[in-house]
Design a protein around this motif. Structure first.
Motif, PDB file in Angstrom:
ATOM      1  N   PHE A 197      34.507  -9.594  52.279  1.00 49.83           N
ATOM      2  CA  PHE A 197      34.913  -9.161  50.935  1.00 49.83           C
ATOM      3  C   PHE A 197      35.050  -7.640  50.866  1.00 49.83           C
ATOM      4  O   PHE A 197      34.234  -6.889  51.397  1.00 49.83           O
ATOM      5  N   LEU A 198      36.114  -7.199  50.162  1.00 54.22           N
ATOM      6  CA  LEU A 198      36.407  -5.776  50.038  1.00 54.22           C
ATOM      7  C   LEU A 198      36.756  -5.442  48.591  1.00 54.22           C
ATOM      8  O   LEU A 198      37.558  -6.142  47.964  1.00 54.22           O
ATOM      9  N   LEU A 199      36.130  -4.402  48.070  1.00 56.25           N
ATOM     10  CA  LEU A 199      36.446  -3.875  46.749  1.00 56.25           C
ATOM     11  C   LEU A 199      37.116  -2.523  46.918  1.00 56.25           C
ATOM     12  O   LEU A 199      36.557  -1.616  47.541  1.00 56.25           O
ATOM     13  N   LYS A 200      38.330  -2.378  46.361  1.00 58.13           N
ATOM     14  CA  LYS A 200      39.039  -1.102  46.378  1.00 58.13           C
ATOM     15  C   LYS A 200      39.137  -0.590  44.952  1.00 58.13           C
ATOM     16  O   LYS A 200      39.783  -1.199  44.104  1.00 58.13           O
ATOM     17  N   GLU A 201      38.480   0.526  44.691  1.00 56.98           N
ATOM     18  CA  GLU A 201      38.465   1.096  43.351  1.00 56.98           C
ATOM     19  C   GLU A 201      39.638   2.059  43.168  1.00 56.98           C
ATOM     20  O   GLU A 201      40.270   2.500  44.124  1.00 56.98           O
ATOM     21  N   LYS A 202      39.900   2.404  41.895  1.00 56.12           N
ATOM     22  CA  LYS A 202      41.051   3.243  41.556  1.00 56.12           C
ATOM     23  C   LYS A 202      40.945   4.659  42.104  1.00 56.12           C
ATOM     24  O   LYS A 202      41.940   5.363  42.208  1.00 56.12           O
ATOM     25  N   ASP A 203      39.731   5.098  42.456  1.00 52.85           N
ATOM     26  CA  ASP A 203      39.572   6.428  43.045  1.00 52.85           C
ATOM     27  C   ASP A 203      39.703   6.388  44.568  1.00 52.85           C
ATOM     28  O   ASP A 203      39.304   7.319  45.259  1.00 52.85           O
ATOM     29  N   LYS A 204      40.260   5.261  45.071  1.00 51.90           N
ATOM     30  CA  LYS A 204      40.542   5.061  46.501  1.00 51.90           C
ATOM     31  C   LYS A 204      39.297   4.760  47.332  1.00 51.90           C
ATOM     32  O   LYS A 204      39.382   4.643  48.556  1.00 51.90           O
ATOM     33  N   LYS A 205      38.153   4.626  46.691  1.00 50.63           N
ATOM     34  CA  LYS A 205      36.945   4.284  47.436  1.00 50.63           C
ATOM     35  C   LYS A 205      36.948   2.793  47.752  1.00 50.63           C
ATOM     36  O   LYS A 205      37.428   1.980  46.975  1.00 50.63           O
ATOM     37  N   GLU A 206      36.378   2.446  48.912  1.00 46.23           N
ATOM     38  CA  GLU A 206      36.278   1.057  49.329  1.00 46.23           C
ATOM     39  C   GLU A 206      34.812   0.677  49.533  1.00 46.23           C
ATOM     40  O   GLU A 206      34.026   1.480  50.029  1.00 46.23           O
ATOM     41  N   PHE A 207      34.480  -0.560  49.144  1.00 48.42           N
ATOM     42  CA  PHE A 207      33.104  -1.039  49.263  1.00 48.42           C
ATOM     43  C   PHE A 207      33.113  -2.428  49.893  1.00 48.42           C
ATOM     44  O   PHE A 207      33.897  -3.292  49.507  1.00 48.42           O
TER      45      PHE A 207
END
Length: 295
Positions: A197-207
């Motif tokens: 699972f990958l979360l990509k936030e609007k500030d280009k950070k990935e978790f």
């Protein structure tokens, strides 16, 4: 304004035709998924207090934890992967059991949740093969993929075993998926999340989830906030807000994934699901803001 969609890596998609989980088989217990790398368990819980390899090549690691023991087993063909997960003892942490069933639960709850077992008999020791006269064995291994041992009318052991891929509908059941999110059941949400699972936030950070998904969802962090705790988190999304709904197909027109696009406040949310051996899983959440200058 143009929406930029970053497609997830899709090289894991075509192994099996598979269902949203839970109708027949389960694939997660203790925050561990069948088929995941076995060494990830030792990364979380340290050196096992006991390890053993059977004559047929099957092997296990056992970990002593608070009021229970965790056992992770591998088959002889893939000793690097988790083939079975077992917990035994008096009590386990919340959401670490098998769906709604935990160590110490009355047997009546097991039957209420999972229905009549395929078989009830005396249990036996896997190493010595001796019968354990005070322990009853409730098998759901023919119809599903787990078994439960009962002592003094209470669950004393739960074992989840890989019995082949899940049965899955051709395309994602959207209403069922959003129901799982809305119900806020951490076990079921953790099972829904893909192992990568990958979360990509609007500030280009990935978790990414690097450890136990239940631990991740139970604490405050970027992933749990996005799924559970923000005003516009996934659990608050409504399927009627879906503006794009696309089945993802390979060259043979086999559906291997699903893409959904929703608007929530000032955000555009892109959801990518994959069809895997454990069923439909949420592979990626990609967030962007609508407050961007037009390109």
């Amino acid at each position: 304004m143009k929406s930029k969609i970053t497609l997830p890596l899709l090289f894991v998609f075509v192994l099996f035709p598979l269902s949203i989980f839970g109708e027949s088989k389960l694939f997660m217990m203790y925050g561990i998924k069948l088929g995941q790398k076995r060494n990830l368990v030792s990364d979380l819980y340290g050196k096992p207090f006991k390890s053993h390899t059977f004559e047929d090549g099957y092997s296990y690691d056992a970990y002593k934890l608070d009021e229970h023991i965790l056992v992770v087993e591998s088959e002889n063909k893939r000793p690097d992967l988790v083939w079975a997960i077992q917990i035994q003892g008096n009590k386990n942490p919340k959401f670490y059991g098998l769906n709604e069933i935990n160590l110490g639960d009355p047997i009546e709850k097991v039957v209420s949740v999972f229905g009549k077992p395929d078989e009830i008999r005396k249990a036996f020791d896997e190493e010595t093969k001796e019968e354990l006269s005070t322990i009853q064995y409730y098998s759901y291994d023919r119809s599903r993929n787990f078994s439960i041992e009962v002592q003094n009318q209470k669950v004393s052991s739960i074992k989840l075993t890989f019995k082949g891929s899940a049965n899955v509908s051709e395309t994602l059941d959207i209403n069922e998926t959003f129901r799982i999110l809305k119900d806020k059941n951490i076990y079921q949400i953790a099972q829904l999340l893909d192992q990568n699972f990958l979360l990509k936030e609007k500030d280009k950070k990935e978790f990414k989830i690097s450890g136990n998904p239940i631990q991740t969802l139970s604490s405050k962090n970027e992933i749990s906030n996005r799924i559970l705790f923000l005003q516009n988190s996934l659990i608050n999304l409504n399927p009627i807000e879906i503006s794009e709904n696309l089945d993802l197909r390979n060259n043979e027109q086999y559906i291997f994934g699903k893409y959904l696009k929703l608007k929530s406040g000032e955000e555009i949310i892109h959801l990518f699901f994959l069809k895997t051996y454990e069923g439909w899983t949420l592979r990626e959440v990609n967030i962007e803001t609508t407050l961007k200058s037009s390109e």
